[in-house]
Design a protein around this motif. Sequence first.
Motif, PDB file in Angstrom:
ATOM      1  N   GLU A  50       1.609  -6.068  -5.399  1.00 57.03           N
ATOM      2  CA  GLU A  50       1.820  -6.177  -3.954  1.00 57.03           C
ATOM      3  C   GLU A  50       1.067  -7.380  -3.388  1.00 57.03           C
ATOM      4  O   GLU A  50       1.621  -8.153  -2.603  1.00 57.03           O
ATOM      5  CB  GLU A  50       1.373  -4.892  -3.266  1.00 57.03           C
ATOM      6  CG  GLU A  50       1.605  -4.909  -1.764  1.00 57.03           C
ATOM      7  CD  GLU A  50       1.157  -3.623  -1.088  1.00 57.03           C
ATOM      8  OE1 GLU A  50       1.515  -3.453   0.093  1.00 57.03           O
ATOM      9  OE2 GLU A  50       0.470  -2.789  -1.722  1.00 57.03           O
ATOM     10  N   ARG A  51      -0.193  -7.540  -3.802  1.00 60.45           N
ATOM     11  CA  ARG A  51      -0.982  -8.678  -3.306  1.00 60.45           C
ATOM     12  C   ARG A  51      -0.370 -10.007  -3.747  1.00 60.45           C
ATOM     13  O   ARG A  51      -0.325 -10.970  -2.982  1.00 60.45           O
ATOM     14  CB  ARG A  51      -2.431  -8.586  -3.795  1.00 60.45           C
ATOM     15  CG  ARG A  51      -3.251  -7.525  -3.086  1.00 60.45           C
ATOM     16  CD  ARG A  51      -4.729  -7.636  -3.432  1.00 60.45           C
ATOM     17  NE  ARG A  51      -5.012  -7.546  -4.866  1.00 60.45           N
ATOM     18  CZ  ARG A  51      -5.204  -6.420  -5.539  1.00 60.45           C
ATOM     19  NH1 ARG A  51      -5.150  -5.253  -4.908  1.00 60.45           N
ATOM     20  NH2 ARG A  51      -5.469  -6.448  -6.826  1.00 60.45           N
ATOM     21  N   GLU A  81      -0.996  -2.368  -6.951  1.00 63.43           N
ATOM     22  CA  GLU A  81      -1.559  -3.054  -5.787  1.00 63.43           C
ATOM     23  C   GLU A  81      -1.704  -4.555  -6.039  1.00 63.43           C
ATOM     24  O   GLU A  81      -1.501  -5.361  -5.125  1.00 63.43           O
ATOM     25  CB  GLU A  81      -2.898  -2.419  -5.400  1.00 63.43           C
ATOM     26  CG  GLU A  81      -2.731  -1.032  -4.803  1.00 63.43           C
ATOM     27  CD  GLU A  81      -4.040  -0.274  -4.645  1.00 63.43           C
ATOM     28  OE1 GLU A  81      -5.104  -0.763  -5.106  1.00 63.43           O
ATOM     29  OE2 GLU A  81      -4.000   0.827  -4.060  1.00 63.43           O
ATOM     30  N   ALA A  82      -2.004  -4.931  -7.274  1.00 60.60           N
ATOM     31  CA  ALA A  82      -2.092  -6.354  -7.620  1.00 60.60           C
ATOM     32  C   ALA A  82      -0.717  -7.021  -7.500  1.00 60.60           C
ATOM     33  O   ALA A  82      -0.620  -8.166  -7.048  1.00 60.60           O
ATOM     34  CB  ALA A  82      -2.649  -6.528  -9.031  1.00 60.60           C
ATOM     35  N   ASP A  96       2.698 -10.584  -1.630  1.00 59.19           N
ATOM     36  CA  ASP A  96       2.275 -10.896  -0.261  1.00 59.19           C
ATOM     37  C   ASP A  96       1.685 -12.306  -0.186  1.00 59.19           C
ATOM     38  O   ASP A  96       1.900 -13.017   0.787  1.00 59.19           O
ATOM     39  CB  ASP A  96       1.257  -9.862   0.215  1.00 59.19           C
ATOM     40  CG  ASP A  96       0.976  -9.963   1.698  1.00 59.19           C
ATOM     41  OD1 ASP A  96       1.950 -10.131   2.469  1.00 59.19           O
ATOM     42  OD2 ASP A  96      -0.208  -9.857   2.082  1.00 59.19           O
ATOM     43  N   GLY A  97       0.971 -12.683  -1.238  1.00 57.16           N
ATOM     44  CA  GLY A  97       0.362 -14.011  -1.269  1.00 57.16           C
ATOM     45  C   GLY A  97       1.285 -15.090  -1.793  1.00 57.16           C
ATOM     46  O   GLY A  97       0.870 -16.220  -2.013  1.00 57.16           O
TER      47      GLY A  97
END
Length: 92
Positions: free
Chosen positions: A26-27, A23-24, A30-31
């Motif tokens: 992905e973040r 998830e990190a 995304d960021g």
Amino acid sequence: MSHTIREKQKLLARVRRIRGQVEAIERALDGEAGCDQVMHLIAATRGAISGLMAEVIEDHVRTHLADAEHQPLASKNEAIEQLVDVVRTYLK
């Protein structure tokens, strides 16, 4: 009892940490984080997955191969074949 069941809570905790690492990633993507940050996150996740695999393999060997008292030869041979198949797949 399977060693993955016996160690269920410990293994699930590792998987949940790995999920957090994914998830990190992905973040970060995304960021629009920098390549170096994304690569570090991927490397950490890969290391965590490798550690999980190493732990399951070690438990498999200790439970199904090294415990001569509790494992008949046929069961040992089957465990060896399963381990070889997994390792071959993992190392591809």
